[in-house]
Design an enzyme around this catalytic site. Structure first.
Site, PDB file in Angstrom:
ATOM      1  N   ASP A 170      62.050  48.667  37.316  1.00 18.91           N
ATOM      2  CA  ASP A 170      62.798  49.584  38.183  1.00 18.91           C
ATOM      3  C   ASP A 170      63.031  48.938  39.542  1.00 18.91           C
ATOM      4  O   ASP A 170      62.695  47.784  39.763  1.00 18.91           O
ATOM      5  CB  ASP A 170      62.099  50.946  38.290  1.00 18.91           C
TER       6      ASP A 170
ATOM      7  N   HIS B  18      66.320  53.819  44.367  1.00 21.94           N
ATOM      8  CA  HIS B  18      67.710  53.349  44.338  1.00 21.94           C
ATOM      9  C   HIS B  18      68.378  53.308  45.711  1.00 21.94           C
ATOM     10  O   HIS B  18      69.066  52.315  46.026  1.00 21.94           O
ATOM     11  CB  HIS B  18      68.531  54.201  43.368  1.00 21.94           C
TER      12      HIS B  18
END
Length: 273
Positions: free
Chosen positions: A138, A83
């Site tokens: 992801d 992230h």
């Protein structure tokens, strides 16, 4: 071996994932090195970034042979592994071009999708490997891919996980160009230099405005447009660029008038008759 190499050529930074023996799969060392790269790329003196891979692969995603991350359970580890990189790359106020030289799979596909532009070598393949191992996308793949491909196409592709070759990726709009392996990096660098040469803050602010527009309504977008335009107008180099454009337009009008008079004979005046 340094897992990520950087080369600065003028105001263009080239970032090369450098684990060719593992198709540049992402392990802890690579992610740590990439964090430093994004900080380097944020320097205002750098006006464009090219991301590519060493050897025959772009990025094979997570290195499944590397030691497992034990700092979070399940998907929680994503919060401090992938992230920060997705957000750092998106926050760069400059064009990021992915030069996809080979397989881009899993998180590597998401990395390519998170760039502003993608150019592919003919040998490139794109593989959303998540569904094959029972996982959801992801590294931002579920954000970027529907915006690039549309919901239905992205959903089917992400679930089935089939490999997409370079020509299919071009037809789908996932990449903007397909070139030979030899042409890939020169072409990506040429495009990066052209975009870097955009005067003032236009390239970065346009990126910010377009991304903002994907998530808001028209009225809010127009407010952001006005706010960013004020920044663009005041940016260094912008006034000079406008003056040059005005000069070119003026010269073009003079040339057009001269050509018109030479091609279309002027009617003689009464005195001349």
């Amino acid at each position: 071996m340094n897992p990520v190499l950087t080369r600065l050529d003028g105001d263009v930074l080239t970032v090369t994932l450098n684990r060719p023996q593992r198709l540049n799969a992402l392990d802890t060392a690579t992610l740590h090195a990439l964090a430093e790269v994004w900080r380097e790329a944020a320097d205002p003196a750098i006006r464009a970034v090219v991301v590519t891979g060493a050897g025959r692969g772009f990025c094979a995603g997570a290195d499944l042979r590397a030691p497992k991350d034990t700092t979070g359970k399940g998907g929680e580890s994503l919060r401090h592994t992938y992230h920060p990189h997705v957000l750092a790359m998106a926050a760069l106020d400059k064009p990021v071009i992915a030069a996809v030289n080979g397989p881009a799979a899993g998180a590597g596909l998401s990395l390519a999708a998170g760039a502003d532009l993608r150019i592919a070598a003919r040998e490139a393949t794109f593989v959303p490997a998540f569904g094959r191992i029972g996982l959801v996308p992801d590294a931002g793949g579920a954000y970027f891919l529907p915006r690039l491909l549309g919901y239905a196409r992205a959903y089917e592709w992400l679930v089935t996980g089939r490999a997409l070759d370079a020509d299919e990726a071009l037809a789908w709009g996932l990449v903007s160009e397909v070139v030979s392996a030899e042409e890939l990096l020169p072409r990506a660098t040429e495009l990066a230099r052209r975009m870097a040469a955009t005067p003032g803050l236009a390239a970065g602010l346009t990126k910010r405005l377009l991304n903002h527009g994907l998530n808001v309504g028209l009225a809010e977008l127009l407010d952001e447009e006005a706010r960013l335009q004020a920044q663009a107008v005041a940016a260094p180099g912008r006034a000079e660029a406008r003056a040059k454009m005005a000069d070119r337009v003026s010269r073009a009008k003079v040339f057009e008038a001269a050509v018109s008079e030479a091609v279309v004979p002027r009617s003689p005046s009464r005195e001349e008759r």
